[in-house]
Enzyme design. Structure first.
Site, PDB file in Angstrom:
ATOM      1  N   ARG A  46       4.833  45.358 -34.266  1.00  0.00           N
ATOM      2  CA  ARG A  46       3.625  45.324 -33.434  1.00  0.00           C
ATOM      3  C   ARG A  46       3.088  46.750 -33.279  1.00  0.00           C
ATOM      4  NH1 ARG A  46       4.627  45.671 -28.470  1.00  0.00           N
ATOM      5  NH2 ARG A  46       6.060  43.923 -28.346  1.00  0.00           N
ATOM      6  N   TYR A  98     -24.330  40.071 -30.957  1.00  0.00           N
ATOM      7  CA  TYR A  98     -23.516  38.987 -31.514  1.00  0.00           C
ATOM      8  C   TYR A  98     -23.094  38.072 -30.357  1.00  0.00           C
ATOM      9  CZ  TYR A  98     -19.510  36.648 -33.594  1.00  0.00           C
ATOM     10  OH  TYR A  98     -18.629  35.706 -34.028  1.00  0.00           O
ATOM     11  N   ASP A 170     -21.392  48.802 -32.740  1.00  0.00           N
ATOM     12  CA  ASP A 170     -20.872  47.752 -33.619  1.00  0.00           C
ATOM     13  C   ASP A 170     -21.565  47.925 -34.966  1.00  0.00           C
ATOM     14  OD1 ASP A 170     -20.421  45.399 -35.049  1.00  0.00           O
ATOM     15  OD2 ASP A 170     -20.424  44.128 -33.266  1.00  0.00           O
ATOM     16  N   LYS A 195     -16.380  40.649 -42.145  1.00  0.00           N
ATOM     17  CA  LYS A 195     -17.676  40.575 -42.814  1.00  0.00           C
ATOM     18  C   LYS A 195     -17.696  41.480 -44.049  1.00  0.00           C
ATOM     19  CE  LYS A 195     -18.200  38.085 -39.152  1.00  0.00           C
ATOM     20  NZ  LYS A 195     -18.861  38.534 -37.939  1.00  0.00           N
TER      21      LYS A 195
HETATM   22  C1  LIG Z   1     -18.553  38.469 -36.512  1.00  0.00           C
HETATM   23  C2  LIG Z   1     -19.008  39.556 -35.638  1.00  0.00           C
HETATM   24  C3  LIG Z   1     -18.215  40.008 -34.579  1.00  0.00           C
HETATM   25  C4  LIG Z   1     -16.901  39.352 -34.204  1.00  0.00           C
HETATM   26  O1  LIG Z   1     -15.943  39.518 -35.182  1.00  0.00           O
HETATM   27  P1  LIG Z   1     -14.745  38.471 -35.486  1.00  0.00           P
HETATM   28  O2  LIG Z   1     -14.027  39.098 -36.619  1.00  0.00           O
HETATM   29  O3  LIG Z   1     -15.399  37.164 -35.825  1.00  0.00           O
HETATM   30  O4  LIG Z   1     -13.952  38.366 -34.232  1.00  0.00           O
HETATM   31  C5  LIG Z   1     -18.671  41.079 -33.840  1.00  0.00           C
HETATM   32  N1  LIG Z   1     -19.850  41.670 -34.114  1.00  0.00           N
HETATM   33  C6  LIG Z   1     -20.651  41.243 -35.109  1.00  0.00           C
HETATM   34  C7  LIG Z   1     -21.940  41.942 -35.362  1.00  0.00           C
HETATM   35  C8  LIG Z   1     -20.257  40.181 -35.911  1.00  0.00           C
HETATM   36  O5  LIG Z   1     -21.068  39.763 -36.886  1.00  0.00           O
END
Ligand SMILES: *Cc1c(COP(=O)(O)O)cnc(C)c1O
Length: 379
Positions: A46, A98, A170, A195
């Site tokens: 961990r 998001y 982000d 992504k």
């Molecule tokens: C998908 C997404 C998230 C969340 O990420 P996960 O891996 O699904 O938990 C946060 N910010 C943006 C812009 C996203 O597209």
């Protein structure tokens, strides 16, 4: 070292025991010690894992940061950042977020006494009127999801500077190929590596990248204390994904532009949202802080009804109807009922997220096939 080289080499060394060029998947929970406290830097998985370490170092390098801290998902990364705060602290966030980020803020952390304000930050100066002595964090997404608005990162950083306020960006939509928020004055970069970084729709993963040593220590403490760590195989997949980020993103950008221009000319299409258009309200800022405009596009239909949108959504074959984005294959989605269903309708409409809005994640297929697919669905 240029990004294209860093993406392939940063953070990874041939495996010292075998010379394996690919970082092995260290599928282990613990590490044997020669005597109590006499170990090779690894005690329990961990806390530390060599596959995760390689990825964390690679991520730090490609975002021009110093420390990468990885998590089991993008939202787990967000969760860890929010745990830097204490009850009574305030957060100002951009309003076009998001859906899952909006949900964790308002439904989870609001219950722990953290106060959130949501502001339209397309004009960064708006930020000033939302700051109070209790403000500890500014949270922005740019380009925003799904409206593809652009927020001036350097301007937000300048406003936060010297006030003891952290700026978190982000960077999921742009990826480090198009934008490096730490270079523009941000303190924290967060990614859903699910992504573009992973890029192949085969892993859920999150990451935080910072420059500051003390901040990194706090985040690593939270990573270990709260335990939302990614498994080594998931780290391996992201590590593999980022080796082709530059090649994939180049094609995402080319295809995105071609699809955006096609949609704009189509008689049945209403508005097209893509930050590469010269008349996009913040195109100049996009040009200043990004190295390209990406493969994310949203659009409405002239017949602005749910029915018309549903026909298009079920009429494509190459664009698969699915949540998520950033993979090699093209996806089509309906934010109002899918990714953004957790945001109340009135909130959505205020941001232009109407019932007929359709979002595309343009993949790296041959673009003429993609355009043909959309043409058929629109007719
Ligand atoms: C998908 C997404 C998230 C969340 O990420 P996960 O891996 O699904 O938990 C946060 N910010 C943006 C812009 C996203 O597209």
């Amino acid at each position: 070292m240029k990004l294209g080289t860093k993406l392939i080499h940063a953070g990874v060394e041939p495996d010292p025991s075998t010379g394996a060029i690919m970082t092995p998947i260290f599928q282990t929970s613990t590490y044997v010690q020669a005597a109590p406290g006499d170990h090779k830097g690894y005690e329990y998985a961990r806390t530390q894992n060599p596959t995760r370490n390689a990825l964390q170092n690679a991520l730090a390098a490609i975002e021009n940061g110093k420390h990468g801290i990885c998590f089991g998902s993008g939202l787990a990364a967000t969760d860890a950042i929010m745990k830097l705060l204490s009850p009574g602290d305030e957060v100002v966030a951009s309003s076009d977020l998001y859906g899952g980020t909006f949900r964790i803020f308002t439904k989870v952390f609001a219950r722990y006494g953290i106060k959130f304000q949501f502001a339209d930050l397309q004009d960064a100066a708006q930020l000033k009127q939302h700051l109070t002595p209790a403000t500890k964090l500014i949270w922005i997404e740019t380009p925003t999801n799904p409206m593809l608005n652009i927020i001036d990162i350097a301007a937000c950083a300048a406003i936060a500077k010297g006030k003891g306020i952290l700026l978190a960006v982000d960077n999921t939509f742009a990826s480090p190929y198009l934008q490096n928020p730490l270079d523009l004055g941000a303190d924290i970069v967060v990614h859903s590596a699910t992504k573009y970084l992973g890029g192949h729709s085969d892993v859920v993963h999150g990451a935080v990248i910072v420059k500051d040593d003390a901040l990194a220590q706090q985040l690593a403490f939270i990573q270990n204390s709260c335990g939302a760590v990614p498994g080594p195989q998931d780290c391996f997949l992201v590590l593999r994904g980022i080796k082709t980020l530059h090649v994939r993103m180049q094609r995402h950008c080319e295809n995105g532009e071609a699809v955006a221009r096609f949609l704009r000319e189509h008689p049945k299409v209403g508005k097209v949202y893509w930050c590469g258009f010269e008349d996009h309200p913040n195109h100049d800022i996009a040009k200043k802080q990004m190295r390209g405009f990406g493969g994310m596009i949203s659009f409405t239909l002239k017949d602005d009804s749910m029915d018309a949108a549903l026909k298009v959504l079920s009429g494509t074959h190459l664009f698969s109807l699915a949540e998520s984005l950033g993979g090699v294959e093209s996806l089509i989605g309906h934010p109002a009922s899918m990714t953004h269903a957790s945001i109340p309708r009135e909130e959505r409409l205020k941001n232009g997220l109407t019932d007929s809005l359709i979002r595309l994640s343009v993949g790296i297929e041959d673009v003429s096939d993609l355009i043909e697919d959309l043409k058929k669905a629109l007719s």
